[in-house]
Scaffold this active site. Structure first.
Site: not given
Ligand code: F6R
Length: 608
Positions: A2, A27, A74, A98-99, A481, A485, A488, A504, A603
């Site tokens: 948010c 964000r 969000w 926000n939270g 990484e 990437k 996402e 394995h 974000k």
């Protein structure tokens, strides 16, 4: 996550709020809303989807006001609908938040008893009703907000306005970021500085527990104990053009190409003044000489930087390290070690999991902490004893790129400082490392020039459902990484394994439909890796291999090769990750996904 913006001014603030919301879009969000005070009325407009839809609604309705708050949401509690979008209103009070309010159910039941009717599924609506409940008695917005937040458990940054107080804005924070923008006879609040750059570059960073009463010419802050608090006004170095797209199609592309500049800015002090513990602050030498082990705490991409650092620090400085996912460490019963240095790594410095993990470590008696962070005013930096600020500049794309490579540069620096303090590198070795670091931005430029070849690779990925990334040693975290990437931003399911682990289990997945991306630098593990690649070929897997110039791997049917400059030694991971960033970017373009704002992601993850 948010985004909040608010303003008290003597001009129409609607365009400032909308522009601020656009700047907070990175964000991540799924709905947006604004509340403007107009002649003792609250004019509220909320829409699902993008901020442009809200902007259009504001324009059509001719909404304006000299005071207002706005929000990008969000979704956490309740679907991304108009009813759940902020601001939430109770009587003449409007609130953005926000939270996460953990005790919202208890408060909801209590407020229902008091006659309040709930029209959303959000936790935020309880804040609006609570402020209203206390305001009915005191008619004082600041006092009512203070009483309301005292009832909340969890994390919040809030902005509150009231229809009977047209030049007043109340803001409070606990655990979620919030700052005040200081203008000339006008003031603002926002989740981060980039939202306010068109109107001010002067900011007050609120601390946990702070509540602020903001008027046209006044800002009064009370701390968590209810005492008046002096908070410094800081001049931001951020310039508006730093967050503009310029010639690029996406922020992610811009940020990938900014990496040579970001690296040289991050390394500037080191390469100019040499390896010295002062790089981490005045206590650098005493703290770094006292520690006997390191625990890294981080999330996502920043966690991959931690995993890489472990290889460097153990090999160069001989200090045992462990790297932990912050959200796991936070709730694990661990054995504290007073001689351990807690190193948190974060782009934003506001990631709730990392911040709580640091606080948890401190509560266990850990006294030595270092934050590697891209935002100098962030909560993580403020909470840590030592810090090193990466100079990546604002990162807007949700997928972290330049923040990662600058974190790696800062962590390699840490390995060198620790090695020097323990007498593990002499003057000649120090010079060699510094030369390698000086050469790094130029080498990175040569890697970026390979974009055309990577783009061709990406065409093969458009139809793929899965991908496997392989690396060994220092490059295993780089494989992780690369997989993160790809998943996402292109939504292709990707896994990463240390190449030796293939036989394995994961080898069972390999067939002609499973592209296997291998990182094959010319290091001590190359021959072992080549054997692992043979295992893939023998099962019909198609290989995409990123090699160094002096690695003898032949390109042939089903082995595609991209060649980087000569092996960069210890710094090789910083170069090898770049083709993987570009691959995920171009694969996402092929698939037509929203590169900078991938679905479901945010974000700066300011909730646990
Ligand atoms: C991935 C990504 C995330 C972040 C993670 C931690 O591209 O960006 O995995 O790395 O959310 O964020 P920071 O570094 O801000 O703590």
């Amino acid at each position: 996550m948010c985004g909040i913006i608010g303003a008290v001014a003597q001009r129409n603030v609607a365009p400032i709020l909308i522009e601020g919301l656009k700047r907070l879009e990175y964000r991540g969000y799924d709905s947006a809303g604004v509340a403007l005070l107009q002649q003792q009325e609250i004019h509220r407009i909320r829409t699902t989807g993008r901020v442009v839809t809200l902007e259009e609604a504001v324009r059509k309705q001719g909404a304006h006001g000299i005071t207002g708050i706005a929000h990008t949401r969000w979704a956490t509690h309740g679907a991304p609908t108009e009813d759940n979008a902020h601001p939430h209103v109770s009587g003449g009070i409007a609130v953005v938040h926000n939270g996460i309010i953990e005790n919202h159910e208890v408060l909801r039941a209590e407020l229902r008893q008091a006659g309040y009717v709930f029209v959303s599924q959000t936790d935020t609506e309880v804040i609006a009703h609570l402020v209203h409940f206390y305001f009915k008695t005191s008619q004082d917005l600041f006092a009512a907000t203070r009483e309301a937040v005292a009832r909340l458990h969890g994390a919040y940054a809030i902005g509150v306005v009231c229809n009977s107080m047209p030049n007043k804005l109340v803001a409070a924070r606990q655990g979620s970021p919030l700052l005040i923008g200081v203008g000339v006879e006008e003031h603002f609040i926002a989740s981060d500085a980039s939202a306010l750059l068109p109107v001010t570059q002067r900011f007050i960073y609120l601390e946990d527990g702070d509540i602020a009463e903001i008027g046209l010419t006044s800002i009064a802050v009370q701390d968590k104990n209810g005492q008046p608090a002096e908070r410094e006004i800081m001049q931001s170095e951020m310039r508006p053009e730093m967050v503009e797209l310029g010639e690029y199609r996406h922020y992610m592309q811009k940020e990938i190409h900014e990496q040579p500049r970001a690296l040289s800015d991050t390394l500037q002090e080191l390469v100019t003044n040499g390896i010295q513990p002062m790089l981490y602050g005045p206590e650098g030498e005493s703290v770094l000489s006292s520690i006997e082990r390191i625990t890294f705490l981080a999330c996502g991409t920043s966690y991959h930087a931690a995993l890489t650092a472990r290889y460097w620090i153990e090999a160069l400085a001989g200090i045992p390290c462990n790297a932990e996912i912050a959200s796991e460490y936070r709730y694990r019963t661990s054995v504290p070690d007073p001689k351990a240095l807690i190193v948190t790594i974060s782009q934003s410095g506001e990631t709730a999991d990392t911040l709580s993990a640091l606080k948890h470590a401190q509560s266990l008696g850990h006294n030595y902490s270092l934050a590697i962070c891209n935002v100098s005013e962030s909560a993580l930096v403020r909470e840590s004893r030592l810090n090193m600020i990466t100079r990546a500049g604002p990162e807007i794309g949700v997928a972290s790129t330049k923040a990662f490579t600058t974190q790696l540069a800062a962590l390699f620096t840490l390995a060198l400082v620790l090695a020097k303090l323990r007498g593990k590198i002499d003057a000649a070795a120090e010079q060699k490392h510094l030369e390698a670091l000086r050469a790094l931005p130029g080498q990175m430029q040569r890697v970026l020039a390979l974009e055309g070849q990577i783009q061709k690779w990406s065409e093969h990925f458009a139809e793929k459902q899965h991908a496997l990334f392989l690396g060994r040693g220092l490059h295993y975290p780089i494989a992780l990484e690369g997989a993160l990437k790809l998943k996402e931003i292109s939504y292709i399911h990707a896994e990463a394994y240390p190449a030796g682990e293939l036989k394995h289990g994961p080898l069972a997945l390999v067939d002609k439909d499973m592209p296997v991306i291998a990182i094959a630098p010319n290091d001590a593990l190359l021959e072992k890796l080549k054997s692992n690649l043979q295992e893939v070929r023998a099962r019909g897997g198609e290989l995409y291999v990123v090699v160094d110039e002096d690695t003898h791997i032949q390109e042939m049917d089903e082995i595609h090769k991209i060649t980087l400059p000569l092996h960069a030694g210890w710094l090789s991971p910083i170069l090898h990750v770049v083709p993987l960033q570009m691959l995920s970017y171009h694969a996402a373009l092929q698939k037509g996904t929203d590169v900078d704002k991938p679905r479901n992601l945010a974000k700066s993850v300011t909730v646990e």
